[in-house]
Design an enzyme around this catalytic site. Structure first.
Site, short mmCIF file in Angstrom:
data_model
loop_
_atom_site.label_atom_id
_atom_site.label_comp_id
_atom_site.label_asym_id
_atom_site.label_seq_id
_atom_site.Cartn_x
_atom_site.Cartn_y
_atom_site.Cartn_z
N GLY A 51 0.84 -1.21 0.00
CA GLY A 51 0.00 0.00 0.00
C GLY A 51 0.86 1.25 0.00
N ARG B 233 13.91 9.73 -2.86
CA ARG B 233 14.86 10.83 -3.08
C ARG B 233 16.05 10.74 -2.13
NH1 ARG B 233 15.34 15.52 -0.14
NH2 ARG B 233 16.22 17.33 -1.18
N ARG C 149 1.20 -5.09 -5.52
CA ARG C 149 1.24 -6.32 -4.74
C ARG C 149 1.61 -7.40 -5.75
NH1 ARG C 149 -2.74 -3.36 -1.76
NH2 ARG C 149 -1.80 -3.02 0.27
N CYS C 150 2.48 -8.29 -5.37
CA CYS C 150 3.01 -9.24 -6.36
C CYS C 150 2.90 -10.67 -5.85
CB CYS C 150 4.47 -8.87 -6.65
SG CYS C 150 5.32 -10.07 -7.69
N GLY D 265 5.26 -1.95 4.01
CA GLY D 265 4.76 -2.41 5.30
C GLY D 265 5.29 -3.81 5.64
N ASP D 266 4.59 -4.47 6.55
CA ASP D 266 5.01 -5.80 7.01
C ASP D 266 5.17 -6.81 5.88
OD1 ASP D 266 5.53 -5.66 9.67
OD2 ASP D 266 3.46 -5.97 10.29
N THR E 145 3.62 3.28 5.91
CA THR E 145 2.21 2.92 5.83
C THR E 145 1.40 3.93 6.62
OG1 THR E 145 0.53 1.40 6.74
CG2 THR E 145 2.74 1.12 7.57
N ASP F 222 -1.13 3.35 8.24
CA ASP F 222 -1.74 2.71 9.41
C ASP F 222 -0.90 2.82 10.68
OD1 ASP F 222 -3.97 1.90 8.00
OD2 ASP F 222 -3.07 0.01 7.37
N ASP G 90 1.12 0.80 11.83
CA ASP G 90 1.00 -0.45 12.58
C ASP G 90 2.21 -1.39 12.41
OD1 ASP G 90 0.58 -1.03 9.94
OD2 ASP G 90 -1.14 -2.35 10.27
N ARG H 30 -26.96 17.40 12.14
CA ARG H 30 -27.00 15.98 11.79
C ARG H 30 -25.95 15.17 12.53
NH1 ARG H 30 -27.96 16.94 5.62
NH2 ARG H 30 -30.19 16.62 5.55
N MET I 135 -9.43 4.66 7.22
CA MET I 135 -8.71 3.42 6.98
C MET I 135 -8.19 2.83 8.30
SD MET I 135 -6.77 3.69 3.36
CE MET I 135 -7.71 3.35 1.87
N ARG J 48 -7.59 -1.45 8.90
CA ARG J 48 -8.27 -2.74 8.93
C ARG J 48 -8.00 -3.48 10.25
NH1 ARG J 48 -7.16 -4.84 3.25
NH2 ARG J 48 -8.38 -3.13 2.47
N GLY K 81 -12.38 16.07 17.77
CA GLY K 81 -13.35 16.11 18.87
C GLY K 81 -14.56 15.26 18.58
N GLU L 213 -12.12 1.16 9.59
CA GLU L 213 -12.78 0.20 8.70
C GLU L 213 -12.78 -1.23 9.25
OE1 GLU L 213 -8.91 0.12 5.74
OE2 GLU L 213 -10.84 -0.42 4.89
P1 ADP Z 1 2.53 -4.09 2.78
O1 ADP Z 1 3.99 -4.08 2.53
O2 ADP Z 1 1.91 -2.74 2.64
O3 ADP Z 1 2.19 -4.79 4.08
P2 ADP Z 1 1.53 -6.43 1.27
O4 ADP Z 1 1.17 -7.22 2.48
O5 ADP Z 1 0.57 -6.40 0.18
O6 ADP Z 1 1.83 -4.89 1.60
O7 ADP Z 1 2.93 -6.99 0.74
C1 ADP Z 1 3.56 -6.43 -0.38
C2 ADP Z 1 4.22 -7.50 -1.20
O8 ADP Z 1 5.27 -8.11 -0.44
C3 ADP Z 1 3.34 -8.67 -1.60
O9 ADP Z 1 2.54 -8.39 -2.73
C4 ADP Z 1 4.38 -9.72 -1.93
O10 ADP Z 1 4.94 -9.49 -3.21
C5 ADP Z 1 5.44 -9.46 -0.86
N1 ADP Z 1 5.25 -10.39 0.28
C6 ADP Z 1 4.33 -10.31 1.25
N2 ADP Z 1 4.42 -11.38 2.10
C7 ADP Z 1 5.41 -12.15 1.62
C8 ADP Z 1 6.00 -13.41 2.02
N3 ADP Z 1 5.55 -14.07 3.09
N4 ADP Z 1 6.99 -13.90 1.27
C9 ADP Z 1 7.44 -13.25 0.19
N5 ADP Z 1 6.95 -12.07 -0.24
C10 ADP Z 1 5.95 -11.53 0.44
#
Ligand code: ADP
Length: 333
Positions: free
Chosen positions: A18, A28, A79-80, A109-110, A132, A134, A136, A169, A176, A178, A192, A230
């Site tokens: 995200g 940069r 996301r891959c 992120g994580d 991120t 969030d 988090d 109202r 956001m 989750r 507030g 959310e």
């Molecule tokens: P964020 O980094 O915002 O938490 P995602 O959870 O969508 O976003 O993770 C981003 C990308 O990191 C994923 O689309 C994937 O390509 C890679 N990724 C996530 N978890 C794993 C994993 N356990 N092993 C390998 N690649 C991962």
């Protein structure tokens, strides 16, 4: 005898998962710091997808000019799923070898850090940077984009309040978050809110919504602002329940992706710049395999595996503060 440190000649940088305001500022800082150390910097497009597809661009001084204050990410993010497979990761490592990358800075992120851990297990030195909205990420007090997202949400809610106040109202605003209520709670305090519903607090509709609105009404309030993360549920469902229980007809606003856009705030630009600098400096000094994190205002390096295991809890005193401040309105009359 001390082993001679391998000279870092070229690194890659990618943004993944995200997006958040301030990612460009990190890109940069990474590119500029690399130049400072005489290291070439390659921008990998679309996160790990770009590593698999060899989708990259050389980051020159020109490329990173004027992006410090720009929202989004010039490298795109994605996301891959292919990177979740062994074959996909092998392809990614092949690209790193082909490009002669001595390291990768992974901004996200994580999920991005889980991917970074896999890469480092395959022999690619990686540094992670938490970005991120969030906030988090367990290992870091602060994540890039949080302040900007809070300010965007606050600005929108201030505008909403004007019209809610005119029409007397109730407004239910979904922000956001989750799994975490950092954004909702921070924003709720800053606007507030009558009540803030967050995943960390089990919802008691009668106490958290009905009584709050009734108390506020008794105290003379003529409009009410309910902020919902959310992760708690849909703002529309909350609004329907309010209508059924109290008989007022709330208006629902889902802020959605607008919270991820916009120019990063000063805090995000400054933190992004420091984090980008420290990530590259770690490479230049022969270190890798960590996430750059903020701790008590300073910057620390935390090994990725350790970083992924760390948990961050919302400071519930903020929830108590919000409750106290909102409830005190009942004594006004
Ligand atoms: P964020 O980094 O915002 O938490 P995602 O959870 O969508 O976003 O993770 C981003 C990308 O990191 C994923 O689309 C994937 O390509 C890679 N990724 C996530 N978890 C794993 C994993 N356990 N092993 C390998 N690649 C991962």
């Amino acid at each position: 005898m001390e082993q001679e440190q391998k000279k870092i000649r070229r690194i890659g940088v990618l943004t993944s998962g995200g997006d958040s305001p301030g990612m460009n500022a990190v890109v940069r800082a990474v590119a500029r710091t690399a130049m400072y150390y005489g290291i070439e910097c390659v921008g990998i497009r679309r996160g790990y997808q770009g590593l698999i597809n060899s989708d990259f661009v050389m980051l020159t001084a020109d490329m990173v000019r004027h992006i410090l204050g720009r929202g989004g990410t010039i490298l795109y993010t994605a996301r891959c799923d292919e990177f979740l497979t062994e074959k996909g990761r092998e392809k990614a490592v092949g690209t790193c070898r082909m490009l002669g990358l001595d390291g990768i800075v992974a901004i996200g992120g994580d999920g991005t850090f889980r991917g970074a851990l896999e890469l480092s297990r395959l022999g690619v030195p990686v540094m992670g940077i938490p970005a991120t909205i969030d906030n988090d990420i367990g290992c870091s007090n602060y994540t890039i984009g949080f302040d900007s997202a809070c300010n965007t949400a606050i600005e929108c809610i201030d505008k909403l309040r004007d019209t809610m106040q005119s029409h007397e109202r109730c407004s239910v605003v979904e922000v956001m978050g989750r799994h975490a209520g950092f954004l909702a709670l921070y924003v709720g305090i800053a606007v507030g809110a009558t009540s803030v519903l967050i995943p960390e607090h089990e919802l008691n509709f009668e106490h958290d919504v009905v009584e709050r609105i009734q108390n506020a009404r008794l105290a003379g309030a003529t409009h009410f602002m309910i902020v919902v993360a959310e992760g708690v549920g849909s703002a529309f469902e909350i609004a329907t329940k309010i209508k059924e229980t109290i008989g007022i007809d709330p208006r629902v606003t889902v802020l959605g992706h607008i919270q991820r856009g916009g120019a990063p705030t000063g805090r995000d630009r400054e933190t992004a710049t420091r984090m980008g600098y420290y990530a590259v400096r770690a490479f230049a000094e022969g270190r890798a395999g960590s996430v750059i994190a903020t701790k008590e205002g300073g910057i620390v390096e935390i090994p990725i595996e350790e970083a992924l295991a760390m948990k961050k809890h919302l400071q519930m005193d903020r929830y108590e503060i919000l409750e106290a401040i909102a409830a005190s309105g009942t004594l006004r009359k």
